[in-house]
Design a protein around this motif. Structure first.
Motif, PDB file in Angstrom:
ATOM      1  N   PRO A  23       3.700   8.557   2.629  1.00 26.80           N
ATOM      2  CA  PRO A  23       3.733   6.668   2.864  1.00 26.80           C
ATOM      3  C   PRO A  23       4.630   6.313   4.398  1.00 26.80           C
ATOM      4  O   PRO A  23       5.764   6.371   4.053  1.00 26.80           O
ATOM      5  CB  PRO A  23       3.928   6.698   1.257  1.00 26.80           C
ATOM      6  N   ARG A  25       6.829   3.319   4.817  1.00 31.93           N
ATOM      7  CA  ARG A  25       7.965   2.515   4.376  1.00 31.93           C
ATOM      8  C   ARG A  25       8.278   1.712   5.402  1.00 31.93           C
ATOM      9  O   ARG A  25       8.387   2.024   6.513  1.00 31.93           O
ATOM     10  CB  ARG A  25       8.809   3.351   3.378  1.00 31.93           C
ATOM     11  N   LEU A 176       0.336  -4.488   8.905  1.00 31.34           N
ATOM     12  CA  LEU A 176       0.424  -3.364   7.728  1.00 31.34           C
ATOM     13  C   LEU A 176       0.087  -5.014   6.349  1.00 31.34           C
ATOM     14  O   LEU A 176       0.486  -6.397   6.705  1.00 31.34           O
ATOM     15  CB  LEU A 176       1.077  -3.072   7.797  1.00 31.34           C
ATOM     16  N   THR A 177       0.471  -4.224   5.556  1.00 32.29           N
ATOM     17  CA  THR A 177       0.111  -4.822   4.564  1.00 32.29           C
ATOM     18  C   THR A 177       1.507  -4.301   4.097  1.00 32.29           C
ATOM     19  O   THR A 177       1.611  -2.770   3.512  1.00 32.29           O
ATOM     20  CB  THR A 177      -1.251  -4.377   3.860  1.00 32.29           C
ATOM     21  N   GLY A 179       3.828  -3.959   0.563  1.00 33.38           N
ATOM     22  CA  GLY A 179       3.666  -3.546  -0.376  1.00 33.38           C
ATOM     23  C   GLY A 179       4.369  -3.065  -1.605  1.00 33.38           C
ATOM     24  O   GLY A 179       5.069  -4.457  -1.439  1.00 33.38           O
ATOM     25  N   ALA A 225       7.042  -0.553   0.067  1.00 37.06           N
ATOM     26  CA  ALA A 225       5.780  -0.111   0.446  1.00 37.06           C
ATOM     27  C   ALA A 225       4.681  -0.555   2.070  1.00 37.06           C
ATOM     28  O   ALA A 225       4.563  -1.895   1.928  1.00 37.06           O
ATOM     29  CB  ALA A 225       5.090   1.070  -0.897  1.00 37.06           C
ATOM     30  N   GLY A 227       0.832  -0.171   3.553  1.00 40.94           N
ATOM     31  CA  GLY A 227      -0.216  -0.269   3.653  1.00 40.94           C
ATOM     32  C   GLY A 227      -1.354  -0.752   4.731  1.00 40.94           C
ATOM     33  O   GLY A 227      -0.866  -1.477   5.375  1.00 40.94           O
ATOM     34  N   GLU A 228      -2.726  -0.290   4.708  1.00 38.98           N
ATOM     35  CA  GLU A 228      -3.268  -0.319   6.193  1.00 38.98           C
ATOM     36  C   GLU A 228      -3.461  -1.751   5.438  1.00 38.98           C
ATOM     37  O   GLU A 228      -3.620  -2.473   5.114  1.00 38.98           O
ATOM     38  CB  GLU A 228      -3.935   0.750   5.863  1.00 38.98           C
TER      39      GLU A 228
END
Length: 228
Positions: A23, A25, A176-177, A179, A225, A227-228
């Motif tokens: 994933p 980072r 990006l999101t 995390g 992290a 995310g999309e």
């Protein structure tokens, strides 16, 4: 007859699955600085004398230092804040400058004392007292904190806040999101050091001193992290 080979191939695929994709980072560092006025000073001072004999030189040093210690105690300095930092006795050589055979013509003795002053309002007056009592060797003055932990903790909070701010900015800029936090490490928290000084005179005609402010710097490393 081919079925055993097909079964073995299937078992091999199950035993060695295809690795999952790592994933995304984001790693950032944050730095925080907290400042405060010092509440303690450390003075390194002493007495030095020369005499024809070692005993005479040491006696003069001991007598003057006894007066310095009495003055410091009278000023409210506690025994725990007084510590001998160095004691030396060495011969004084003469004659080698003119190319002659050097010979001992006397002795130099010195005794150095480290003094913690916890009441900065009286620091200038304390310096005046020790000089008048015979201290003729001054090796330094430094400011510090009696309890630096609250200042260090504030620097840590600011370092984490800076890392969070930076991570949110970078993730947003990349579309990006952000995390959850995957790891958080402290990379260091420096001891207090002076950052600026203001001219000051503590008490009448006392020796002028400038306590200024102290700063502690903390650094952290955070991994998030993405995310999309």
């Amino acid at each position: 007859m081919r079925r055993p080979f097909a079964l073995l191939a299937l078992l091999g695929m199950l035993a060695f699955p295809v690795a999952a994709e790592t994933p995304a980072r984001l790693t950032v560092t944050g730095q925080g600085v907290a400042e405060a006025a010092p509440d303690m000073a450390t003075i390194t001072l002493g007495v030095t004398h020369e005499a024809e004999t070692a005993e005479a030189a040491m006696d003069r040093v001991s007598a003057d230092l006894a007066g310095v210690l009495d003055s410091l105690r009278a000023a409210g300095i506690e025994p725990r804040d007084l510590q001998t930092a160095g004691l030396s006795l060495s011969p004084v050589w003469t004659g080698h400058e003119q190319g002659q055979r050097a010979q001992i013509t006397g002795y130099s003795a010195s005794n150095t004392l480290s003094v913690r002053v916890r009441e900065l309002d009286g620091l200038g007056g304390t310096l005046d007292r020790v000089i008048s009592e015979g201290a003729n060797r001054f090796q330094g003055l430094s400011f510090g904190m009696q309890n630096p932990e609250p200042l260090r903790d504030e620097a840590r909070r600011r370092a984490v806040a800076e890392a969070l701010r930076k991570a949110a900015l970078l993730a947003d800029a990349a579309g990006l999101t952000l995390g959850p936090v995957l790891s958080l490490e402290e990379e260091g928290a420096d001891m207090p050091h002076p950052v600026r000084f203001e001219a000051a005179r503590m008490g009448g005609d006392a020796v002028p001193v400038a306590p200024g402010e102290l700063a502690i710097e903390a650094r952290v490393r955070m991994v998030f992290a993405l995310g999309e």
